[in-house]
Design an enzyme around this catalytic site. Sequence first.
Site, PDB file in Angstrom:
ATOM      1  N   HIS A 308       0.854  -1.049  -0.033  1.00  0.00           N
ATOM      2  CA  HIS A 308      -0.055  -0.069   0.027  1.00  0.00           C
ATOM      3  C   HIS A 308       0.754   1.346  -0.080  1.00  0.00           C
ATOM      4  CE1 HIS A 308      -3.293   2.817   1.197  1.00  0.00           C
ATOM      5  NE2 HIS A 308      -4.039   1.990   0.761  1.00  0.00           N
ATOM      6  N   ASP A 365      -7.955  -5.295  -0.141  1.00  0.00           N
ATOM      7  CA  ASP A 365      -8.325  -6.209  -1.333  1.00  0.00           C
ATOM      8  C   ASP A 365      -8.075  -7.647  -1.076  1.00  0.00           C
ATOM      9  OD1 ASP A 365      -9.661  -3.950  -2.875  1.00  0.00           O
ATOM     10  OD2 ASP A 365      -7.591  -3.228  -3.384  1.00  0.00           O
TER      11      ASP A 365
HETATM   12  N1  ACO Z   1       4.296  -7.803  -4.905  1.00  0.00           N
HETATM   13  C1  ACO Z   1       5.667  -7.693  -4.975  1.00  0.00           C
HETATM   14  N2  ACO Z   1       6.502  -6.576  -4.835  1.00  0.00           N
HETATM   15  C2  ACO Z   1       5.671  -5.477  -4.384  1.00  0.00           C
HETATM   16  C3  ACO Z   1       4.589  -5.495  -4.400  1.00  0.00           C
HETATM   17  C4  ACO Z   1       3.856  -6.533  -4.411  1.00  0.00           C
HETATM   18  N3  ACO Z   1       2.343  -6.671  -4.298  1.00  0.00           N
HETATM   19  N4  ACO Z   1       4.119  -4.195  -4.042  1.00  0.00           N
HETATM   20  C5  ACO Z   1       5.249  -3.405  -3.803  1.00  0.00           C
HETATM   21  N5  ACO Z   1       6.270  -4.255  -4.273  1.00  0.00           N
HETATM   22  C6  ACO Z   1       7.637  -3.837  -4.315  1.00  0.00           C
HETATM   23  C7  ACO Z   1       8.307  -3.067  -5.390  1.00  0.00           C
HETATM   24  O1  ACO Z   1       8.542  -3.958  -6.677  1.00  0.00           O
HETATM   25  C8  ACO Z   1       9.444  -2.037  -5.007  1.00  0.00           C
HETATM   26  O2  ACO Z   1      10.336  -2.990  -4.919  1.00  0.00           O
HETATM   27  P1  ACO Z   1      11.817  -2.145  -4.970  1.00  0.00           P
HETATM   28  O3  ACO Z   1      11.965  -1.199  -4.013  1.00  0.00           O
HETATM   29  O4  ACO Z   1      12.859  -3.320  -4.879  1.00  0.00           O
HETATM   30  O5  ACO Z   1      11.822  -1.504  -6.485  1.00  0.00           O
HETATM   31  C9  ACO Z   1       8.636  -1.831  -3.515  1.00  0.00           C
HETATM   32  O6  ACO Z   1       7.946  -2.927  -3.096  1.00  0.00           O
HETATM   33  C10 ACO Z   1       7.878  -0.395  -3.283  1.00  0.00           C
HETATM   34  O7  ACO Z   1       6.779  -0.670  -4.284  1.00  0.00           O
HETATM   35  P2  ACO Z   1       6.073   0.528  -5.078  1.00  0.00           P
HETATM   36  O8  ACO Z   1       5.175  -0.126  -6.323  1.00  0.00           O
HETATM   37  O9  ACO Z   1       7.186   1.520  -5.368  1.00  0.00           O
HETATM   38  O10 ACO Z   1       5.171   1.075  -4.010  1.00  0.00           O
HETATM   39  P3  ACO Z   1       4.030   2.043  -4.412  1.00  0.00           P
HETATM   40  O11 ACO Z   1       3.529   2.933  -3.115  1.00  0.00           O
HETATM   41  O12 ACO Z   1       4.377   2.853  -5.329  1.00  0.00           O
HETATM   42  O13 ACO Z   1       2.685   1.071  -4.559  1.00  0.00           O
HETATM   43  C11 ACO Z   1       0.840  -0.424  -4.690  1.00  0.00           C
HETATM   44  C12 ACO Z   1       1.724   0.606  -3.866  1.00  0.00           C
HETATM   45  C13 ACO Z   1       0.604   0.236  -6.057  1.00  0.00           C
HETATM   46  C14 ACO Z   1      -0.353  -0.594  -3.856  1.00  0.00           C
HETATM   47  C15 ACO Z   1       1.962  -1.655  -4.721  1.00  0.00           C
HETATM   48  O14 ACO Z   1       2.336  -2.129  -3.447  1.00  0.00           O
HETATM   49  C16 ACO Z   1       1.218  -2.514  -5.559  1.00  0.00           C
HETATM   50  O15 ACO Z   1       1.144  -2.844  -6.922  1.00  0.00           O
HETATM   51  N6  ACO Z   1       0.321  -3.846  -4.944  1.00  0.00           N
HETATM   52  C17 ACO Z   1      -0.227  -4.626  -5.502  1.00  0.00           C
HETATM   53  C18 ACO Z   1      -1.716  -3.977  -6.227  1.00  0.00           C
HETATM   54  C19 ACO Z   1      -2.592  -3.853  -5.286  1.00  0.00           C
HETATM   55  O16 ACO Z   1      -3.017  -4.751  -4.331  1.00  0.00           O
HETATM   56  N7  ACO Z   1      -3.260  -2.781  -5.028  1.00  0.00           N
HETATM   57  C20 ACO Z   1      -4.343  -2.042  -4.291  1.00  0.00           C
HETATM   58  C21 ACO Z   1      -4.045  -1.130  -3.184  1.00  0.00           C
HETATM   59  S1  ACO Z   1      -5.265  -0.783  -2.014  1.00  0.00           S
HETATM   60  C22 ACO Z   1      -6.160   0.129  -2.858  1.00  0.00           C
HETATM   61  O17 ACO Z   1      -5.898   0.682  -3.714  1.00  0.00           O
HETATM   62  C23 ACO Z   1      -7.556  -0.006  -2.171  1.00  0.00           C
END
Ligand code: ACO
Length: 430
Positions: A308, A365
């Site tokens: 998140h 979710d």
């Molecule tokens: N699985 C694997 N790796 C992940 C995940 C995941 N679900 N989420 C983040 N990471 C990793 C990224 O690859 C990144 O790694 P790095 O630092 O080695 O490059 C690190 O964790 C940080 O992730 P970001 O994408 O930079 O974090 P951001 O805050 O931009 O994104 C998000 C948050 C979009 C929710 C992300 O965690 C994600 O894509 N999750 C899966 C989709 C999801 O469940 N979305 C619903 C969110 S809740 C809502 O909107 C109601």
Amino acid sequence: MSETAKIILGEKEYELPVITGSGGEKAIDITKLRDLTGHITMDIGYKNTGVTTSAITFLDGELGILRHRGYAIEDLTEKASFLEVAYLLLHGDLPNKAQFHEFDEDVREHTLVNEGLEGMFKAFPTGSHPMGQLSSMITALSLFYPKSLNPNRPEDAVNRTVLRLLAKMPTICAMIYKKRNGHPIIYPKNNLDYVTNYLNMTFGQVSMDHYHPDPVVVDAMNKLLILHADHEQNCSTSTIRMVGSSQANLYSSIGAGINALWGQLHGGANQQVLEMLEVIRQDGGDVKKWIIKAKDKNDNFRLMGFGHRVYKNFDPRAKIIKKTCDDVLNKLGVYDPVLEIAKKLEEAALTDPYFVERKLYPNVDFYSGIIYRAMGFPTDFFTVLFALGRLPGWISQWQEMRKQKQPIARPRQIYIGEKPRKFKFMQDRD
Ligand code: ACO
């Protein structure tokens, strides 16, 4: 003396005001930065940018706290109905009995939609995604209420639009469900409460007097809607405030928010989670293999429902949903093999250094889809339920934006393209 921040650019030092929120969060107010220094700030994805002050929702991502108008989400899900929470978000306080009665009656009065709206279904191709249908239909409401095109009408007129939207959303969501199944539409029954009425329009049949949902289902639906009711400046809410800042009407602002919510990194994740769990199940259920894939930077696979932007400890909504999920499945006597896979995935991820270091926890979710599926909703309908829950929050944020008289949202950029060049006619180009 109020706190300030200093910024040094070359030889010059500038002092900027610091804003402190009632929860102690701090922001450096850069509203005048460009005028003072000629510089803008750069913050791709708004990871560090506050776009507004707001009195609606407080969220502490480090401590896993979520409060609406000062009330803990744990209390609201346990003790209030969804419509009470909608009132709280819209009006700033919980209603007393008389206030709630009036609000509830007003909402019941507006549940029917113009028959002309049904004509839209003729245009949607069979099997079209319900979120595309929902955003189109909500935007189309503005055409049936042309006075609503002006968001600057007197407050009581705007409030009528708010009540209409709140009342018609469940009817429209249910119409989409019925139409995609080829079933006749069930009209609202205004002797039923908001949630039961919605369930009746969805799962009831014309031949029935009305459908009697299991109280466990009504309770879970109330909880799920409350858990989604607002979440401060997320992608869809910010979209609504941004669209609304151009003085677009409420219906089209909310239509834009629905489209933003649809994306798989936002509300669309609840559909993706279930689809992911199904793929893992059909692949034999080897959770370790999928954890390795999620960690592999050369693999596009992400663990959907994990991580998140703001919660870096745990998502308090996920805790409540996990318990609700166990309750609903147990009480309905539903065995869903993907629940086992979800729990194993969570366990594996929570002890894996990759997820621990990046503070990736299950979000709202992760378990919600399993509950929706047990209730009988198809997978691609899950995000519609998210939108139904988020509606009062979206409207409250749109109202707050209007009342704060926020200027049109218009970010800046740093241009990195070509320097000025001379135009050549086609015959002179190489
Ligand atoms: N699985 C694997 N790796 C992940 C995940 C995941 N679900 N989420 C983040 N990471 C990793 C990224 O690859 C990144 O790694 P790095 O630092 O080695 O490059 C690190 O964790 C940080 O992730 P970001 O994408 O930079 O974090 P951001 O805050 O931009 O994104 C998000 C948050 C979009 C929710 C992300 O965690 C994600 O894509 N999750 C899966 C989709 C999801 O469940 N979305 C619903 C969110 S809740 C809502 O909107 C109601």
